[in-house]
Design an enzyme around this catalytic site. Sequence first.
Site, PDB file in Angstrom:
ATOM      1  N   CYS A  29       0.750  -1.161   0.081  1.00  0.00           N
ATOM      2  CA  CYS A  29       0.035   0.014  -0.188  1.00  0.00           C
ATOM      3  C   CYS A  29       0.806   1.438   0.159  1.00  0.00           C
ATOM      4  O   CYS A  29       1.999   1.177   0.088  1.00  0.00           O
ATOM      5  CB  CYS A  29      -0.890  -0.097   1.206  1.00  0.00           C
ATOM      6  N   CYS A  32       3.297   1.824   2.768  1.00  0.00           N
ATOM      7  CA  CYS A  32       4.679   0.846   2.423  1.00  0.00           C
ATOM      8  C   CYS A  32       5.504   1.843   1.730  1.00  0.00           C
ATOM      9  O   CYS A  32       6.885   1.843   1.955  1.00  0.00           O
ATOM     10  CB  CYS A  32       4.288  -0.376   1.825  1.00  0.00           C
ATOM     11  N   ASP A 430      -3.166  13.181 -30.193  1.00  0.00           N
ATOM     12  CA  ASP A 430      -2.081  13.096 -31.219  1.00  0.00           C
ATOM     13  C   ASP A 430      -2.897  13.333 -32.547  1.00  0.00           C
ATOM     14  O   ASP A 430      -4.297  13.128 -32.772  1.00  0.00           O
ATOM     15  CB  ASP A 430      -1.596  11.754 -31.142  1.00  0.00           C
ATOM     16  N   ASP A 631      -1.873   7.081 -30.239  1.00  0.00           N
ATOM     17  CA  ASP A 631      -1.551   5.723 -30.726  1.00  0.00           C
ATOM     18  C   ASP A 631      -0.229   5.397 -31.042  1.00  0.00           C
ATOM     19  O   ASP A 631       0.139   4.269 -31.438  1.00  0.00           O
ATOM     20  CB  ASP A 631      -2.479   5.400 -31.891  1.00  0.00           C
ATOM     21  N   ASP A 635       3.693   8.735 -28.544  1.00  0.00           N
ATOM     22  CA  ASP A 635       2.848   9.208 -27.567  1.00  0.00           C
ATOM     23  C   ASP A 635       3.118   8.632 -26.281  1.00  0.00           C
ATOM     24  O   ASP A 635       2.505   9.158 -25.192  1.00  0.00           O
ATOM     25  CB  ASP A 635       1.533   9.082 -28.146  1.00  0.00           C
TER      26      ASP A 635
END
Length: 751
Positions: A29, A32, A430, A631, A635
């Site tokens: 978590c 931690c 993009d 895509d 990017d």
Amino acid sequence: MNAISETSQGHAPAKPAARLGFAIEGMTCASCVRRVEKAIRAVPGVADVSVNLATERADVVFAGRPDAAAVAARIEKAGYKAAPVEDPAVAEARRQAAARREGFHALIAAALSLPLVVAMIGHALGLPWMLPALVQLVLATPVQVWLGARFYKAGFAALRAGSGNMDLLVALGTSAAYGLSLYLIAVGRPHALYFEASAVVITLVLVGKWLEGRAKRQTGAAIRALTALAPATARVRRDGREAEIPASAVVVGDRVVVRPGERIPVDGRVLAGASEVDESLVTGESLPVAKGEGDRVIGGALNGVGLLEIEATAVGAETTIARIVRLVEDAQAFKAPIQRTVDRVSAVFVPVVVVIALLTLVGWLVAGAGVETAILNAVAVLVIACPCALGLATPAAVMAGTGAAARAGILIKDAAALEVAPHIGTVVFDKTGTLTEGKPDLGDLIPAPGEDRRGLLALAAGVQAGSEHPLAKAVVAAADAEGVTLPAATGVHALAGRGVAGWIEGREVRIVSAAGLADLGLVPADLAAAAKTRSEAGQTVSFIAEANPPRLLGLLAFGDRPRASAAVAIAQLKARGIRTMMLTGDNRGAAAAVALALKLDRFEAEVLPEDKAAAIARIKAEGDKVAMVGDGINDAPALAAADLGIAMASGTDVAMQAAAITLMRGDPRLVAATLDIAARTSTKIVQGLFWAFFYNVIGIPLAALGLLNPVVAGAAMALSSVSVVANALLLGTWRPALPPVRDGANPESGR
């Protein structure tokens, strides 16, 4: 039409050289993560540290000489396992083994818990399904002692550090239910046991941990895919001899030979040769770029038809691909806000519940009640406080929401994205492959005076009929669409960096760039104005010419068509009050044409990956939450740096791995649908957590006052879980709103 502004571009800061990575095991978590960071910062010479729970990795920056042993020792002293970052193949094998182990444990826990749950439900309905006490004990003990051991270890580590976490809550709650059941068996009252409560809580949490592990592995896959782009070997020419060596052994200044079809192993400068290079991994553009003497090339780019000899200018960690990897690693260190809140609440909640239980025990003893009554009331407090609903709220909503989204073609990987979605103020796109189709088409064919358009199209398509080049395919597709018969071409060959040539009916026909036209001693003449207009509109211009004697025949203009649904998608986002922006590596003319056609608010052109991430950072610094839609490999840093990364599945695997959300269809309208389902799922998470805490706030005082015995407390705990799940399942009725696309809604770029 909204105003369109073109903004300036930024630059990513340089990375410190003294940097080490550590793989860490045992973190569960955010608390931690804080403990590990605190331990590492105590090591002399550490300048900065970033611990990523998703990738289970710590990146440590040293002001002086790196001391890996000291860092590892501090981490182990804090209660965790640490090792230098492993070889990718070894690390992947370790992750796969851990995944199989997690899934196996969750499956065993479910199999052992199911008979207990079925018996409990039947008993609640008045059916004689209650299992014998010994059978319940045999089923629950492996879950509690073996499969639940991890929660005791992590809970003890939190206690030793003076804090609390979800693991400690699970350990306390399940121990209370399991211990009470053992007590009731010991005193001869085996008729109302609570073994099912302890077993089911552990099972649900184990399933959640397994789902969390899947998200972690998907996150790490992005980095592995990026790293795999660089070739493992390089062909180096030293002292007049050519030898193939590991790419890691190349040094700055080496002369590297790259054959046609090979990937370039390092960043460099062309010393000899000419070719066309596919740099889409950085620029995102589908068209190969002509390269000649003096031009820069990028490691990982794909060489075309020519032989190149390059001088290495950047190797190893300083190559463009390596820098992109670091950008993705840094940007992925994102911690879910809701989980941080739950961990902080848990840190306070645990000691408060324990204190209330102790006060309940003492209070009833002081009031003169018997020891058993006092213990039962104290245990009732712990049972009602068992964090079943608290641990179930997020995964239940996520599972229901992601299931509904998947049916609509939206893949949501983790809950962090769901929490950010309702607050998105700007969506950044993009261009190529996202707002546009990502492949060129023939926008115009303009014949020179005296030439026939249809005849020129036949010549151009005939020469390029066998080519795999994107522009050649566009010409052939246009000829097919118009029913043009293609003449037979012979002697077709590439003109490196210039175009293509071939013979048709004794004529040498060339399809060339402006530079190729100049090689023939020709100028555009009557077509100069048309060439300039189309270039400024963002189209790629080529010329049709005859070589013997040199004669200009016509002009070809290529454009990238916007997706049919792009304009509708932009309108959807604006209707939600969201600003739209475009970042592209393409030229300003092409970018402006698309931005004007789609009515975007802003755009930036000729942007490198580092600049895309910097642009995202600038928008975030203005106080706006940003979603990035892309895509391409280029990017990936921006997708990871954005508050919400959305990738098109029609693009690269790297983009999909770096993004939190993937659109399985190349339809921009799914972006607004994504924000809608994410916002609804986030709302369900908040509602689930509210009900989880509501039951505790009401139930704990009642249990402390003796108004809830452990049986009722256990039923209330179960009811809280049922209500949380039932509320989450309402997401299954969601369907995306996809407005129809009007004919002509998206004009083609530059036409």
